[in-house]
Design an enzyme around this catalytic site. Structure first.
Site, mmCIF file in Angstrom:
data_model
loop_
_atom_site.group_PDB
_atom_site.id
_atom_site.type_symbol
_atom_site.label_atom_id
_atom_site.label_comp_id
_atom_site.label_asym_id
_atom_site.label_seq_id
_atom_site.Cartn_x
_atom_site.Cartn_y
_atom_site.Cartn_z
ATOM 1 N N GLY A 127 45.022 34.229 36.027
ATOM 2 C CA GLY A 127 45.522 34.100 37.392
ATOM 3 C C GLY A 127 44.360 33.867 38.337
ATOM 4 N N GLN A 184 40.075 34.465 46.302
ATOM 5 C CA GLN A 184 38.916 34.457 45.401
ATOM 6 C C GLN A 184 38.071 33.197 45.519
ATOM 7 O OE1 GLN A 184 41.554 35.610 41.921
ATOM 8 N NE2 GLN A 184 39.628 36.558 41.324
ATOM 9 N N CYS A 242 38.685 41.135 36.304
ATOM 10 C CA CYS A 242 38.859 40.234 37.442
ATOM 11 C C CYS A 242 37.700 39.259 37.485
ATOM 12 C CB CYS A 242 38.917 41.041 38.731
ATOM 13 S SG CYS A 242 39.158 40.021 40.194
ATOM 14 N N LEU A 243 38.009 37.992 37.751
ATOM 15 C CA LEU A 243 36.965 36.969 37.833
ATOM 16 C C LEU A 243 36.012 37.244 38.997
ATOM 17 C CD1 LEU A 243 39.194 33.825 37.181
ATOM 18 C CD2 LEU A 243 37.617 34.913 35.560
ATOM 19 N N HIS A 267 48.334 42.007 40.539
ATOM 20 C CA HIS A 267 46.887 41.843 40.733
ATOM 21 C C HIS A 267 46.618 40.734 41.762
ATOM 22 C CE1 HIS A 267 42.688 41.623 38.780
ATOM 23 N NE2 HIS A 267 42.736 40.509 39.488
ATOM 24 N N GLU A 268 47.362 39.625 41.659
ATOM 25 C CA GLU A 268 47.123 38.496 42.588
ATOM 26 C C GLU A 268 47.624 38.815 43.998
ATOM 27 O OE1 GLU A 268 45.067 36.727 41.360
ATOM 28 O OE2 GLU A 268 45.486 36.939 39.223
ATOM 29 N N HIS A 292 45.041 40.771 45.706
ATOM 30 C CA HIS A 292 43.950 39.931 46.245
ATOM 31 C C HIS A 292 44.321 39.377 47.614
ATOM 32 C CE1 HIS A 292 40.823 39.614 43.228
ATOM 33 N NE2 HIS A 292 41.654 39.257 42.268
HETATM 34 O O1 GNR Z 1 41.927 36.615 33.953
HETATM 35 C C1 GNR Z 1 42.386 37.685 34.360
HETATM 36 N N1 GNR Z 1 42.879 38.557 33.466
HETATM 37 C C2 GNR Z 1 43.604 39.686 33.809
HETATM 38 C C3 GNR Z 1 43.823 40.642 32.825
HETATM 39 C C4 GNR Z 1 44.531 41.769 33.113
HETATM 40 C C5 GNR Z 1 45.026 41.958 34.374
HETATM 41 C C6 GNR Z 1 44.807 41.034 35.362
HETATM 42 C C7 GNR Z 1 44.115 39.893 35.086
HETATM 43 S S1 GNR Z 1 43.865 38.712 36.322
HETATM 44 C C8 GNR Z 1 42.342 38.011 35.803
HETATM 45 C C9 GNR Z 1 41.955 36.817 36.651
HETATM 46 C C10 GNR Z 1 41.764 37.260 38.072
HETATM 47 O O2 GNR Z 1 40.773 37.834 38.465
HETATM 48 N N2 GNR Z 1 42.741 37.031 38.887
HETATM 49 O O3 GNR Z 1 42.685 37.449 40.161
HETATM 50 NI NI NI Z 2 41.306 39.138 40.158
#
Ligand code: GNR
Ligand code: NI
Length: 166
Positions: A46, A51, A91-92, A133-134, A137
């Site tokens: 995601g 980001q 998270c990236l 999670h998104e 953000h």
């Molecule tokens: O690549 C991603 N893997 C992930 C694994 C478990 C829970 C959430 C994520 S999101 C993350 C990519 C990211 O930072 N998205 O904002």
């Molecule tokens: Ni993330």
């Protein structure tokens, strides 16, 4: 198409609350194409606009095994959530940190697609986690905000060691 630089914690721009998308135009569609390219190149499931320094309520996602099921949601809203799930997240934007976060197991989400049409999505498991999670953000939240203060401090110190500021 272009790869976009990903903001890294503790960049304060990750704390900006994204604004609603009011109209979809070619520039926005190009930004979304760049977000997909960036997400796939980084092996993420995601990516939120925040980001990549685009402070509009947009995220891209692909949680499929084939890596060929693109989902893009504009103005996502979680209407309902249920159950509890502890899944390990990364998270990236937060390098070298992984930990379990308490999330809802299922979410019912609504938003808009790139044609400006309303969409509704029911998700569970990894897709549900990714949506939460998104959406975090887009509200300026990171998964580490859900961890204990002690764990947050450890991650902050490790990050500062790896990428000292100034
Ligand atoms: O690549 C991603 N893997 C992930 C694994 C478990 C829970 C959430 C994520 S999101 C993350 C990519 C990211 O930072 N998205 O904002
Ligand atoms: Ni993330």
């Amino acid at each position: 198409m272009a790869l976009l630089p990903i903001l890294k914690y503790p960049d304060p721009r990750l704390r900006i609350k994204a604004q609603p998308v009011t109209h979809v135009d070619d520039a926005l569609r190009r930004s979304v194409e760049d977000m997909y390219e960036t997400m796939y190149a980084s092996k993420g499931v995601g990516l939120a606009g925040t980001q990549v320094n685009i402070h509009l309520r947009i995220f891209t996602m692909d949680v499929s095994a084939s890596g060929n099921e693109r989902i893009c949601v504009l103005n996502p809203e979680i209407l309902h959530q249920e159950g509890v799930l502890y899944e390990s997240e990364g998270c990236l934007s937060v390098l070298n940190a992984y930990d379990k976060v308490k999330r809802a197991q299922k979410v019912h989400m609504r938003g808009m697609d790139l044609d400006g049409k309303p969409i509704e999505l029911k998700a569970e498991g990894l897709m549900a986690v990714c949506i939460q999670h998104e959406v975090d953000h887009l509200n300026g939240m990171l998964f580490i905000d859900h961890l204990s203060r002690l764990k947050q401090d450890r991650i902050r110190k490790k990050t500062e060691k790896n990428q000292p500021r100034d």
